[in-house]
Scaffold this motif. Sequence first.
Motif, PDB file in Angstrom:
ATOM      1  N   ARG A 135     -23.634  -3.989 -47.918  1.00  0.00           N
ATOM      2  CA  ARG A 135     -25.076  -4.265 -48.011  1.00  0.00           C
ATOM      3  C   ARG A 135     -25.934  -3.029 -47.742  1.00  0.00           C
ATOM      4  NH1 ARG A 135     -22.508  -8.764 -45.957  1.00  0.00           N
ATOM      5  NH2 ARG A 135     -23.013 -10.756 -46.954  1.00  0.00           N
ATOM      6  N   SER A 136     -25.382  -1.873 -48.040  1.00  0.00           N
ATOM      7  CA  SER A 136     -26.054  -0.609 -47.721  1.00  0.00           C
ATOM      8  C   SER A 136     -27.422  -0.485 -48.372  1.00  0.00           C
ATOM      9  CB  SER A 136     -25.179   0.576 -48.165  1.00  0.00           C
ATOM     10  OG  SER A 136     -24.009   0.647 -47.385  1.00  0.00           O
ATOM     11  N   PHE A 137     -27.572  -1.012 -49.595  1.00  0.00           N
ATOM     12  CA  PHE A 137     -28.828  -0.789 -50.325  1.00  0.00           C
ATOM     13  C   PHE A 137     -30.030  -1.502 -49.720  1.00  0.00           C
ATOM     14  CE2 PHE A 137     -27.609  -4.144 -53.863  1.00  0.00           C
ATOM     15  CZ  PHE A 137     -27.401  -5.101 -52.891  1.00  0.00           C
ATOM     16  N   LEU A 138     -29.797  -2.386 -48.773  1.00  0.00           N
ATOM     17  CA  LEU A 138     -30.915  -3.073 -48.123  1.00  0.00           C
ATOM     18  C   LEU A 138     -31.691  -2.154 -47.187  1.00  0.00           C
ATOM     19  CD1 LEU A 138     -29.359  -6.592 -47.392  1.00  0.00           C
ATOM     20  CD2 LEU A 138     -30.645  -5.810 -49.400  1.00  0.00           C
ATOM     21  N   ALA A 139     -31.176  -0.933 -46.957  1.00  0.00           N
ATOM     22  CA  ALA A 139     -31.890   0.044 -46.129  1.00  0.00           C
ATOM     23  C   ALA A 139     -32.919   0.827 -46.938  1.00  0.00           C
ATOM     24  CB  ALA A 139     -30.891   1.014 -45.491  1.00  0.00           C
ATOM     25  N   LEU A 140     -32.963   0.617 -48.262  1.00  0.00           N
ATOM     26  CA  LEU A 140     -33.867   1.363 -49.131  1.00  0.00           C
ATOM     27  C   LEU A 140     -35.156   0.597 -49.393  1.00  0.00           C
ATOM     28  CD1 LEU A 140     -31.233   2.534 -51.771  1.00  0.00           C
ATOM     29  CD2 LEU A 140     -32.186   3.901 -49.899  1.00  0.00           C
ATOM     30  N   SER A 141     -36.203   1.334 -49.788  1.00  0.00           N
ATOM     31  CA  SER A 141     -37.482   0.725 -50.181  1.00  0.00           C
ATOM     32  C   SER A 141     -37.964   1.424 -51.443  1.00  0.00           C
ATOM     33  CB  SER A 141     -38.512   0.863 -49.058  1.00  0.00           C
ATOM     34  OG  SER A 141     -38.074   0.239 -47.877  1.00  0.00           O
ATOM     35  N   PRO A 142     -37.368   1.123 -52.597  1.00  0.00           N
ATOM     36  CA  PRO A 142     -37.684   1.874 -53.816  1.00  0.00           C
ATOM     37  C   PRO A 142     -39.022   1.490 -54.450  1.00  0.00           C
ATOM     38  CG  PRO A 142     -36.049   0.182 -54.280  1.00  0.00           C
ATOM     39  CD  PRO A 142     -36.288   0.153 -52.797  1.00  0.00           C
ATOM     40  N   THR A 147     -27.406 -11.211 -52.189  1.00  0.00           N
ATOM     41  CA  THR A 147     -27.735  -9.914 -51.601  1.00  0.00           C
ATOM     42  C   THR A 147     -28.442  -9.021 -52.608  1.00  0.00           C
ATOM     43  OG1 THR A 147     -25.791 -10.152 -50.180  1.00  0.00           O
ATOM     44  CG2 THR A 147     -26.795  -7.987 -50.275  1.00  0.00           C
ATOM     45  N   PHE A 148     -28.064  -9.112 -53.891  1.00  0.00           N
ATOM     46  CA  PHE A 148     -28.811  -8.382 -54.916  1.00  0.00           C
ATOM     47  C   PHE A 148     -30.250  -8.896 -54.989  1.00  0.00           C
ATOM     48  CE2 PHE A 148     -24.802  -6.728 -56.632  1.00  0.00           C
ATOM     49  CZ  PHE A 148     -25.196  -5.466 -57.019  1.00  0.00           C
ATOM     50  N   GLU A 149     -30.426 -10.211 -54.866  1.00  0.00           N
ATOM     51  CA  GLU A 149     -31.781 -10.768 -54.844  1.00  0.00           C
ATOM     52  C   GLU A 149     -32.567 -10.238 -53.635  1.00  0.00           C
ATOM     53  OE1 GLU A 149     -30.924 -14.900 -54.868  1.00  0.00           O
ATOM     54  OE2 GLU A 149     -30.685 -15.023 -57.051  1.00  0.00           O
ATOM     55  N   ASP A 150     -31.885 -10.126 -52.498  1.00  0.00           N
ATOM     56  CA  ASP A 150     -32.532  -9.555 -51.306  1.00  0.00           C
ATOM     57  C   ASP A 150     -32.951  -8.107 -51.564  1.00  0.00           C
ATOM     58  OD1 ASP A 150     -32.122 -11.928 -49.958  1.00  0.00           O
ATOM     59  OD2 ASP A 150     -30.319 -11.242 -48.917  1.00  0.00           O
ATOM     60  N   PHE A 151     -32.114  -7.381 -52.304  1.00  0.00           N
ATOM     61  CA  PHE A 151     -32.447  -5.991 -52.626  1.00  0.00           C
ATOM     62  C   PHE A 151     -33.736  -5.908 -53.445  1.00  0.00           C
ATOM     63  CE2 PHE A 151     -32.055  -2.627 -55.931  1.00  0.00           C
ATOM     64  CZ  PHE A 151     -32.279  -1.525 -55.113  1.00  0.00           C
ATOM     65  N   THR A 152     -33.919  -6.832 -54.381  1.00  0.00           N
ATOM     66  CA  THR A 152     -35.136  -6.797 -55.217  1.00  0.00           C
ATOM     67  C   THR A 152     -36.396  -6.984 -54.374  1.00  0.00           C
ATOM     68  OG1 THR A 152     -35.169  -9.172 -55.742  1.00  0.00           O
ATOM     69  CG2 THR A 152     -33.831  -7.746 -57.156  1.00  0.00           C
ATOM     70  N   LYS A 153     -36.263  -7.660 -53.250  1.00  0.00           N
ATOM     71  CA  LYS A 153     -37.416  -7.873 -52.361  1.00  0.00           C
ATOM     72  C   LYS A 153     -37.764  -6.623 -51.556  1.00  0.00           C
ATOM     73  CE  LYS A 153     -36.121 -12.735 -51.998  1.00  0.00           C
ATOM     74  NZ  LYS A 153     -35.518 -13.786 -51.143  1.00  0.00           N
ATOM     75  N   LYS A 154     -36.891  -5.618 -51.602  1.00  0.00           N
ATOM     76  CA  LYS A 154     -37.144  -4.358 -50.906  1.00  0.00           C
ATOM     77  C   LYS A 154     -38.027  -3.415 -51.710  1.00  0.00           C
ATOM     78  CE  LYS A 154     -34.595  -5.083 -47.211  1.00  0.00           C
ATOM     79  NZ  LYS A 154     -35.139  -4.992 -45.835  1.00  0.00           N
ATOM     80  N   ILE A 155     -38.256  -3.762 -52.991  1.00  0.00           N
ATOM     81  CA  ILE A 155     -39.088  -2.918 -53.836  1.00  0.00           C
ATOM     82  C   ILE A 155     -40.518  -2.921 -53.293  1.00  0.00           C
ATOM     83  CG2 ILE A 155     -39.993  -2.609 -56.171  1.00  0.00           C
ATOM     84  CD1 ILE A 155     -37.422  -3.925 -57.193  1.00  0.00           C
ATOM     85  N   LYS A 156     -41.134  -1.757 -53.245  1.00  0.00           N
ATOM     86  CA  LYS A 156     -42.474  -1.624 -52.684  1.00  0.00           C
ATOM     87  C   LYS A 156     -43.500  -2.415 -53.508  1.00  0.00           C
ATOM     88  CE  LYS A 156     -41.486   3.044 -50.969  1.00  0.00           C
ATOM     89  NZ  LYS A 156     -41.676   4.482 -51.223  1.00  0.00           N
ATOM     90  N   PRO A 157     -44.610  -2.782 -52.902  1.00  0.00           N
ATOM     91  CA  PRO A 157     -45.679  -3.458 -53.650  1.00  0.00           C
ATOM     92  C   PRO A 157     -46.090  -2.620 -54.861  1.00  0.00           C
ATOM     93  CG  PRO A 157     -46.133  -3.533 -51.299  1.00  0.00           C
ATOM     94  CD  PRO A 157     -44.937  -2.649 -51.467  1.00  0.00           C
TER      95      PRO A 157
END
Length: 450
Positions: free
Chosen positions: A173-180, A205-215
Amino acid sequence: MNLNNIHNIYFVGIGGIGMSALARYFKANNKNVAGYDKTQTDITNSLVDLGVAVHFDDALENIAAPFKNPDNTIVVYTPAIPKDNAELNFFISNGFKVLKRSQVLGLITQNTFCLAVAGTHGKTTTTSILGHLMHECNVALTAFLGGISENYNSNLILNGSEVSVVEADEFDRSFLALSPDLACITSMDADHLDIYGDAAELKKTFEDFTKKIKPNGKLFVKNGLPLKGITYGIEDDSDYSVQNIKIKNGTYVFDVKAPKAVLENLQFNLPGRHNLSNALIALAMAVEYGCPHHQLAKALASYKGVKRRFTYHIKTDNLVFVDDYAHHPEEINAVHQAVREMYPDKQVLAIFQPHLFSRTQDFADDFAKSLSQFDDLMLLDIYPARELPIEGVTSSWLLDKISNKNKQLVSKTDLLAKIRESKAQVILTIGAGDIGEQVKYIKKEFSVES
């Protein structure tokens, strides 16, 4: 945490492809960098050439004095490091700031305009294409790659600090530390089930990653994935679509239909529809960032690839030898499609080293189906990496499931002799373990005859 206030960076597992990119980055930014890895490799040698102190014995006396001060040192580790590692436990027990590689990547990129490439396949190639495109468009960027770029002979492209291009790794789940700001997802096939348990948890978890995208950020998704975003695909009705594909002298020539324009007669040198898809999404992200179309076209044509991603070592009329990192059934299918498209009339020998007992067990039937497509097949023993053996899960067990008539188990010791017995005109080495170390021996053995 403000990394500007930290002078000493110590890596536990510095030879890893992602870890070494970070080590290069900090060294280039005038930090004091050192680390441990269990094995000396070309990567660790290249770090030593840069002035990074690297040792290969897990012993506290090898840690230089400046790195034993927790006030101005951070420690970076990879989850692949065993829990009983003496150095890592020393740092944890003595109050050091100990961070995963992904956490450090998140800290570096949080104040940049970040473009992140996620997906179970295609991350490394797509990230390296994107980094190259933007570098050639004179963007002030730092790109962290999960492989060695043939264009730069490095896993780090350093041309400034305003923009970051990163490989967003789903492992652990490493990519959850990013905010692209811009992110893409190339694929969501089941993998790393030792971490996730099942495909549904991986998808979540991929869906969770999409929520990390900045506004106000943007998500790109391969057409057909169950996510909403800007779509891309090959010869379909996606927002970004490759059209009018031709092959000229082993090079793809094609058009790209984009939302606001059509880019005509683009050239791309890597074989395989999967690589064409990777090129498309990298191009789409660069277009959305604002790179000029004419510069992108020139940059795409000059892209050379990533080491161990359909890398040619011999390419003559008599013999072709290609090495590839493929370690999942879908990746093997992609390699098969590429080699059949480029060499439709030649006999193909695939030499595969399974990676991880758990992955071999989870996808045994899919591996059998993908490997059965080749004319000849040789299997090496399973590369264990971080795992202990699983009873009954062996290369012999996998071989029994494969329908290919010309199949056999081989050892590294007998490999050259077994290849010599084959009548194949195309040789493939495939796998994510240490099979890559056999490449130089195969190349040396057969270059003279080719």
